[in-house]
Design a protein around this motif. Sequence first.
Motif, PDB file in Angstrom:
ATOM      1  N   ASP A 137       0.838  -1.199   0.000  1.00 39.74           N
ATOM      2  CA  ASP A 137       0.000   0.000   0.000  1.00 39.74           C
ATOM      3  C   ASP A 137       0.876   1.254   0.000  1.00 39.74           C
ATOM      4  OD1 ASP A 137      -2.385   1.335  -0.026  1.00 39.74           O
ATOM      5  OD2 ASP A 137      -3.003   0.779   1.995  1.00 39.74           O
ATOM      6  N   TYR A 140      -0.537   4.947  -0.334  1.00 37.47           N
ATOM      7  CA  TYR A 140      -1.280   5.432   0.826  1.00 37.47           C
ATOM      8  C   TYR A 140      -0.347   6.116   1.818  1.00 37.47           C
ATOM      9  CZ  TYR A 140      -4.050   5.408   5.118  1.00 37.47           C
ATOM     10  OH  TYR A 140      -4.693   5.777   6.272  1.00 37.47           O
ATOM     11  N   LYS A 145      -1.972   9.865   2.199  1.00 35.56           N
ATOM     12  CA  LYS A 145      -3.426   9.750   2.140  1.00 35.56           C
ATOM     13  C   LYS A 145      -4.005   9.521   3.530  1.00 35.56           C
ATOM     14  CE  LYS A 145      -3.437   7.968  -2.603  1.00 35.56           C
ATOM     15  NZ  LYS A 145      -3.790   6.823  -3.485  1.00 35.56           N
ATOM     16  N   TRP A 146      -3.173   9.026   4.429  1.00 36.05           N
ATOM     17  CA  TRP A 146      -3.589   8.814   5.818  1.00 36.05           C
ATOM     18  C   TRP A 146      -3.927  10.129   6.521  1.00 36.05           C
ATOM     19  CZ3 TRP A 146      -0.041  11.595   8.538  1.00 36.05           C
ATOM     20  CH2 TRP A 146       1.243  11.747   7.961  1.00 36.05           C
ATOM     21  N   THR A 148      -5.770  12.362   5.262  1.00 34.49           N
ATOM     22  CA  THR A 148      -7.075  12.791   4.761  1.00 34.49           C
ATOM     23  C   THR A 148      -8.147  11.941   5.426  1.00 34.49           C
ATOM     24  OG1 THR A 148      -7.200  11.222   2.901  1.00 34.49           O
ATOM     25  CG2 THR A 148      -6.005  13.288   2.542  1.00 34.49           C
ATOM     26  N   LYS A 150     -10.888  10.701   4.045  1.00 31.57           N
ATOM     27  CA  LYS A 150     -11.244   9.606   3.145  1.00 31.57           C
ATOM     28  C   LYS A 150     -10.243   8.469   3.265  1.00 31.57           C
ATOM     29  CE  LYS A 150     -12.061   8.503  -1.743  1.00 31.57           C
ATOM     30  NZ  LYS A 150     -12.089   9.052  -3.131  1.00 31.57           N
ATOM     31  N   GLY A 151      -8.968   8.817   3.327  1.00 32.58           N
ATOM     32  CA  GLY A 151      -7.933   7.803   3.397  1.00 32.58           C
ATOM     33  C   GLY A 151      -7.949   7.032   4.695  1.00 32.58           C
ATOM     34  N   THR A 152      -7.943   7.732   5.814  1.00 28.71           N
ATOM     35  CA  THR A 152      -7.889   7.039   7.107  1.00 28.71           C
ATOM     36  C   THR A 152      -9.165   6.258   7.376  1.00 28.71           C
ATOM     37  OG1 THR A 152      -7.290   7.290   9.437  1.00 28.71           O
ATOM     38  CG2 THR A 152      -8.739   8.965   8.526  1.00 28.71           C
ATOM     39  N   SER A 154     -11.117   4.826   5.130  1.00 30.45           N
ATOM     40  CA  SER A 154     -11.148   3.621   4.293  1.00 30.45           C
ATOM     41  C   SER A 154     -10.309   2.505   4.885  1.00 30.45           C
ATOM     42  CB  SER A 154     -10.657   3.942   2.869  1.00 30.45           C
ATOM     43  OG  SER A 154      -9.274   4.243   2.872  1.00 30.45           O
ATOM     44  N   ARG A 155      -9.132   2.832   5.423  1.00 35.08           N
ATOM     45  CA  ARG A 155      -8.279   1.797   5.996  1.00 35.08           C
ATOM     46  C   ARG A 155      -8.825   1.307   7.333  1.00 35.08           C
ATOM     47  NH1 ARG A 155      -7.039   3.144   1.648  1.00 35.08           N
ATOM     48  NH2 ARG A 155      -5.059   2.766   0.579  1.00 35.08           N
TER      49      ARG A 155
END
Length: 230
Positions: A137, A140, A145-146, A148, A150-152, A154-155
Amino acid sequence: MTSAMQDAMIWMNKNFGTDIDAAVAGTPITKNLLISIGIQETFYIWAKMYKTAKPEEVLAVCVGDTLDFPKRASAWPKNRTDLESHVKGKEMFKVARAALVRIAAVNSGFKTVVKNPSKFCHGFGMFQYDIQFFDGDKDYFLEEKWATWKGTLSRGMSELTAQTKALYGAGKKNLTYDESVYVAIAYNQGASRTKKNMVTKKFKQGYKDAQGVFYGEHIDTNLKATKGLW
């Protein structure tokens, strides 16, 4: 549970509640569980800034976990050398090191460890997605992206969904209160547990803090505190 933590839960719902509702729709994961985990993972970092900072500024400092070998004995990477030996590992070290410098500026608990030039963060995002997943990943982590929502989100959801499936099967529609805590414990431990093992140990599982309180016990407290907040 302090009133300050409940205020933070309300803040999370106000800023991210709509996205959370959409993410948990059709899954056994609840908004209350997701917010309880977010508070447990990173509230200590952003507690003193969230009322005056922008949400994106809060998300940018949601990093942590600087333990390396021997305390980090099994998960990769064990140390800086281990990280930098992988493809794009040197780039990742720069990102992880910069993240440590950033958090040390707002949280005094990191001011000592940041003096060691080989130290870096292993946990990223409000739900603390671990650097052990870097190889599969890379974007990411490297593209931050973490940092943001949306990023955090999603994970966090993907890990919770995976642990729910491992514990209760793919057809699970709803989690009981206790099952929600057990899923959080499995999320914290980074490995699937059996239902029998979970029930036997109840909530005294997961990371044990300096006060002797287990992760599962904290989630129990957090979940109870979410009742009636929205």
